[in-house]
Motif scaffolding. Sequence first.
Motif, PDB file in Angstrom:
ATOM      1  N   ASP A 114       0.978  -1.381  -0.068  1.00 45.83           N
ATOM      2  CA  ASP A 114      -0.028   0.124  -0.068  1.00 45.83           C
ATOM      3  C   ASP A 114       1.007   1.307  -0.162  1.00 45.83           C
ATOM      4  OD1 ASP A 114      -2.420  -1.481   0.106  1.00 45.83           O
ATOM      5  OD2 ASP A 114      -2.600  -1.441   2.102  1.00 45.83           O
ATOM      6  N   PHE A 115       2.109   1.339   0.553  1.00 43.08           N
ATOM      7  CA  PHE A 115       2.989   2.456   0.903  1.00 43.08           C
ATOM      8  C   PHE A 115       3.417   2.631  -0.642  1.00 43.08           C
ATOM      9  CE2 PHE A 115       7.367   3.809   0.792  1.00 43.08           C
ATOM     10  CZ  PHE A 115       7.322   4.781   1.148  1.00 43.08           C
ATOM     11  N   PHE A 116       3.928   1.562  -1.327  1.00 41.05           N
ATOM     12  CA  PHE A 116       4.460   1.775  -2.433  1.00 41.05           C
ATOM     13  C   PHE A 116       3.312   2.314  -3.562  1.00 41.05           C
ATOM     14  CE2 PHE A 116       8.141  -0.900  -1.636  1.00 41.05           C
ATOM     15  CZ  PHE A 116       9.002  -0.252  -2.217  1.00 41.05           C
ATOM     16  N   SER A 154       0.795   4.120  -2.957  1.00 37.01           N
ATOM     17  CA  SER A 154       0.750   5.653  -2.554  1.00 37.01           C
ATOM     18  C   SER A 154       1.533   6.568  -2.991  1.00 37.01           C
ATOM     19  CB  SER A 154       0.542   5.752  -1.149  1.00 37.01           C
ATOM     20  OG  SER A 154       1.809   5.803  -0.431  1.00 37.01           O
ATOM     21  N   ILE A 155       2.948   6.166  -3.492  1.00 39.39           N
ATOM     22  CA  ILE A 155       4.072   7.056  -3.914  1.00 39.39           C
ATOM     23  C   ILE A 155       4.446   6.631  -5.501  1.00 39.39           C
ATOM     24  CG2 ILE A 155       4.921   7.220  -1.674  1.00 39.39           C
ATOM     25  CD1 ILE A 155       7.354   5.388  -2.433  1.00 39.39           C
ATOM     26  N   ALA A 156       3.900   5.562  -5.783  1.00 40.36           N
ATOM     27  CA  ALA A 156       4.172   5.300  -7.137  1.00 40.36           C
ATOM     28  C   ALA A 156       3.062   5.292  -8.185  1.00 40.36           C
ATOM     29  CB  ALA A 156       4.616   3.877  -7.220  1.00 40.36           C
ATOM     30  N   ASN A 157       3.386   5.235  -9.354  1.00 36.43           N
ATOM     31  CA  ASN A 157       2.459   4.960 -10.395  1.00 36.43           C
ATOM     32  C   ASN A 157       2.804   4.043 -11.418  1.00 36.43           C
ATOM     33  OD1 ASN A 157       4.202   6.161 -12.398  1.00 36.43           O
ATOM     34  ND2 ASN A 157       3.326   8.342 -11.750  1.00 36.43           N
ATOM     35  N   THR A 171       6.616   4.747 -12.776  1.00 37.69           N
ATOM     36  CA  THR A 171       7.568   4.602 -11.698  1.00 37.69           C
ATOM     37  C   THR A 171       7.663   3.448 -10.705  1.00 37.69           C
ATOM     38  OG1 THR A 171       6.225   5.856 -10.057  1.00 37.69           O
ATOM     39  CG2 THR A 171       7.388   7.190 -11.556  1.00 37.69           C
ATOM     40  N   PHE A 190      11.183   2.064  -8.870  1.00 38.95           N
ATOM     41  CA  PHE A 190      11.063   1.917  -7.270  1.00 38.95           C
ATOM     42  C   PHE A 190      11.620   0.414  -6.807  1.00 38.95           C
ATOM     43  CE2 PHE A 190       8.172   5.791  -6.993  1.00 38.95           C
ATOM     44  CZ  PHE A 190       9.072   6.534  -6.204  1.00 38.95           C
ATOM     45  N   SER A 236      14.571  -0.509  -4.964  1.00 38.36           N
ATOM     46  CA  SER A 236      14.690  -1.186  -3.559  1.00 38.36           C
ATOM     47  C   SER A 236      15.190  -2.670  -3.411  1.00 38.36           C
ATOM     48  CB  SER A 236      12.994  -1.207  -3.291  1.00 38.36           C
ATOM     49  OG  SER A 236      12.661  -2.060  -4.194  1.00 38.36           O
ATOM     50  N   SER A 268       1.638  -4.835  -5.218  1.00 35.50           N
ATOM     51  CA  SER A 268       1.829  -3.396  -5.707  1.00 35.50           C
ATOM     52  C   SER A 268       1.535  -3.310  -7.246  1.00 35.50           C
ATOM     53  CB  SER A 268       3.271  -2.950  -5.431  1.00 35.50           C
ATOM     54  OG  SER A 268       3.652  -3.099  -4.007  1.00 35.50           O
TER      55      SER A 268
END
Length: 458
Positions: free
Chosen positions: A349-351, A353-356, A359, A363, A367, A392
């Motif tokens: 969920d974190f990934f 929220s910051i990625a599309n 990207t 990421f 990572s 993700s």
Amino acid sequence: MGFTRTIEVIFKRFLPAPFTIAVLLTLTTLVLALLTTPAPAEGSHFLELLSYWERGIWNKDLLVFGYQMMLILVLGHILVLSAPMNRLIQGLTGLVSNTGQAVLLVSVSTLLVSFFNWGLGLIFGAIMARKVAEASTQRGFKINYPLVGAAGYCGLMIWHGGISGSAPLKVAESGHLQQIMAGISDTAVLAQLPDAIPGSATIFSWWNLLLFALLLILIPLVFYRLSKHAPHTEVHVRPYRLETTTQQAEGAAERLDASLWFGRAVGLLVLGTFLYQYGSQLLQLTLTPNMLNFFMLGMALLLHGSFNSFLAAVEEAIKGAAGILIQFPLYFGIMGIMAESGMVGQIADFFVSIANETTLPIFTFFSAGLVNIFVPSGGGQWAVQGPIVIESAMQLGVPLPKAVMALAYGDQITNMLQPFWALPLLGITKLKAKEILPYTLIIMLVGSAVFIAGLLLL
């Protein structure tokens, strides 16, 4: 080379042994799960997490996976130690008379062999570098031995995108995605999972083969350029040989052990069974760890000839698999904690929220490269990071083959920074990590540029 010297000093002072790192990662995962995941309605949260950990360690499917990875390394090593492979290597190194020729030959051959099998490529590159040094000693020409050693290690920066790559091989197995995602509570995600991702969509996809072809050209050219400026010195290296028994076979049983026709007949039987069992899958470009290992077993028996030679090679090769044997279960325990406690979903969920869609592969690449420094095992890393990447990707609509290969690319590239898998090479060549690290860091930067561009453009 001051930067690489700094990296080496940091590793030496602050990076503990790989087994210690696996233990520390386990404890860190336990603490994070204790702090971030919901406690059960009844009973101890900590004891529940320990239960998840224990179940992960003894997960039957993952234990099979660990054994498959051990065999990939061991059988690859056994193949290189056979007499025909030794003659091939000696013939190739006989063409070399300077560092430039040596790094071109060693890097190209190591990259090609490593694309087929990472264990085979690792030992092949090491022995190629050693044989170049032996030729230098015998014929009296000067070389930059550390640069040649680095060329023999470069196969570890393309292996995970090759035929023996842990992640693409496992996702090609029927039902593996469901197994690795079994702890995910989101039933909608589980329902969308394919039964398998064939090799034609990952290893043998046109874009992965294109990236490999680019590296097959660029990496040797970079090594050749470096050879023009690297200092050359005389080297004095003794011949590297596999020690096998020369005692005369007396009894019938001993003669059977030493028999060339019997060992080769068994090897041909294994290869014939391989073609019968897996011929149709090969035509569909589908490859699994079992297929690869079965083929290498047959080839190893055929090339060694006698069981005596084969078993002597096994005894030598098994030393390099100790880390996989003892460390993989710890990584499986980490996966058990992360999957059953809900941590995988939280990180995914974190990934998200910051990625599309564009990207997320980048990421994932970075990572995976970072995780590989602490978990220097593609198979162990897939067990821990695979569920996060899959969930993700599905939430953001990223094609699963691209997500899997982004993890593979990131995992393999920082092998040029993390010298764990260089240990067999260093043992064979008698070089030191600090001697090859300056050169492997340079090709790591070149490889990173190629992989990032590929993930963005292809």
